[in-house]
Design a protein around this motif. Structure first.
Motif, short mmCIF file in Angstrom:
data_model
loop_
_atom_site.label_atom_id
_atom_site.label_comp_id
_atom_site.label_asym_id
_atom_site.label_seq_id
_atom_site.Cartn_x
_atom_site.Cartn_y
_atom_site.Cartn_z
N SER A 128 21.27 67.77 81.03
CA SER A 128 22.46 67.16 81.23
C SER A 128 23.65 67.41 81.79
O SER A 128 23.97 66.12 82.38
N LYS A 129 23.83 68.66 82.09
CA LYS A 129 25.09 69.44 82.46
C LYS A 129 25.11 69.91 82.99
O LYS A 129 23.54 71.12 82.52
N ARG A 130 25.04 70.49 84.47
CA ARG A 130 24.55 71.57 84.86
C ARG A 130 25.34 73.03 83.92
O ARG A 130 24.44 74.61 83.98
N VAL A 131 26.30 72.95 83.92
CA VAL A 131 27.15 73.92 82.79
C VAL A 131 26.75 73.72 80.89
O VAL A 131 28.22 72.51 81.02
N ILE A 132 26.37 74.35 79.83
CA ILE A 132 26.23 73.30 78.57
C ILE A 132 26.58 74.51 77.75
O ILE A 132 26.19 75.82 78.45
N LEU A 133 27.62 74.33 76.87
CA LEU A 133 27.96 75.56 75.95
C LEU A 133 27.34 75.08 74.03
O LEU A 133 27.84 73.88 73.98
N PHE A 134 26.19 75.40 74.38
CA PHE A 134 25.99 75.22 72.27
C PHE A 134 26.86 76.38 71.92
O PHE A 134 26.70 77.46 71.70
N MET A 135 27.31 75.41 70.28
CA MET A 135 28.58 76.25 69.86
C MET A 135 28.83 75.26 68.69
O MET A 135 28.26 74.44 68.32
N LYS A 136 29.59 75.78 67.67
CA LYS A 136 30.00 75.44 66.79
C LYS A 136 30.85 74.97 66.81
O LYS A 136 32.08 75.56 66.87
N GLY A 137 30.90 73.62 65.99
CA GLY A 137 32.13 72.55 66.70
C GLY A 137 32.34 71.93 67.87
O GLY A 137 31.66 71.58 69.15
N SER A 138 33.55 71.53 68.69
CA SER A 138 33.21 70.85 69.69
C SER A 138 34.45 72.10 70.49
O SER A 138 35.39 72.61 70.08
N PRO A 139 34.71 71.52 71.59
CA PRO A 139 35.41 72.60 72.61
C PRO A 139 36.93 71.96 72.24
O PRO A 139 37.61 72.77 72.34
N ASP A 140 37.24 70.79 71.74
CA ASP A 140 38.68 70.43 71.20
C ASP A 140 38.67 71.09 69.42
O ASP A 140 39.93 70.82 69.36
N PHE A 141 37.78 70.96 68.71
CA PHE A 141 37.59 71.45 67.83
C PHE A 141 36.97 72.91 67.37
O PHE A 141 35.58 72.25 66.69
N PHE A 161 32.26 71.50 82.09
CA PHE A 161 31.21 71.67 81.25
C PHE A 161 30.33 70.40 79.92
O PHE A 161 31.77 69.74 79.49
N GLY A 162 29.70 70.44 79.52
CA GLY A 162 29.25 70.10 77.77
C GLY A 162 29.59 70.93 77.31
O GLY A 162 29.07 72.09 77.75
N SER A 163 28.86 69.89 76.13
CA SER A 163 28.99 71.18 75.16
C SER A 163 28.35 70.63 73.99
O SER A 163 28.01 69.19 74.06
N PHE A 164 27.52 71.25 73.44
CA PHE A 164 26.93 70.84 71.41
C PHE A 164 27.37 71.06 70.61
O PHE A 164 26.24 72.31 70.48
#
Length: 120
Positions: free
Chosen positions: A15-28, A48-51
């Motif tokens: 879905s995105k060239r750069v994606i971060l699987f993380m705890k929470g969201s970029p804003d929180f 980047f995208g995130s999940f």
């Protein structure tokens, strides 16, 4: 991991060239390591995208198996695991992360068909 979870992970990675699987969201972000990874990507002005792996137990467990990496956050570029917070931090400090992301963007642009090459 079942086939459905594997397909979801592959769809997320695509879905995105750069994606971060993380705890929470970029804003929180919900942990300091995720916050650090987000800060690095933002400092580089990376699109980047995130999940949020806390929101989906199947994806969280599947990502550990899929990437053979037990912890989060996990940074992926062009479908390839870069690593966790420590590796991302080291690569950022050395300039290697910027190079990796820039090269991935250049490869993606060179593989996209141009408007001029379309057949009429």
């Amino acid at each position: 991991m079942n086939d459905q979870t594997k397909q979801r992970i592959e769809d997320l990675l695509g879905s995105k060239r750069v994606i971060l699987f993380m705890k929470g969201s970029p804003d929180f972000p919900q942990c300091g390591f995720s916050m650090r990874a987000v800060s690095i990507l933002k400092a580089m002005n990376t699109d980047f995208g995130s999940f949020d792996i806390l929101a989906d137990d199947e994806v969280r467990a599947g990502m550990k198996e899929y990437g053979n990496w037990p912890t989060f956050p996990q940074l992926w570029v062009s479908g390839e695991l870069v690593g966790g917070c420590d590796i991302v931090t080291e690569m950022f400090q050395s300039g290697e992360l910027k190079t990796l992301i820039s090269e991935a963007a250049a490869r993606a642009q060179s593989t996209q068909p141009s408007a001029d090459s379309s057949t009429k």
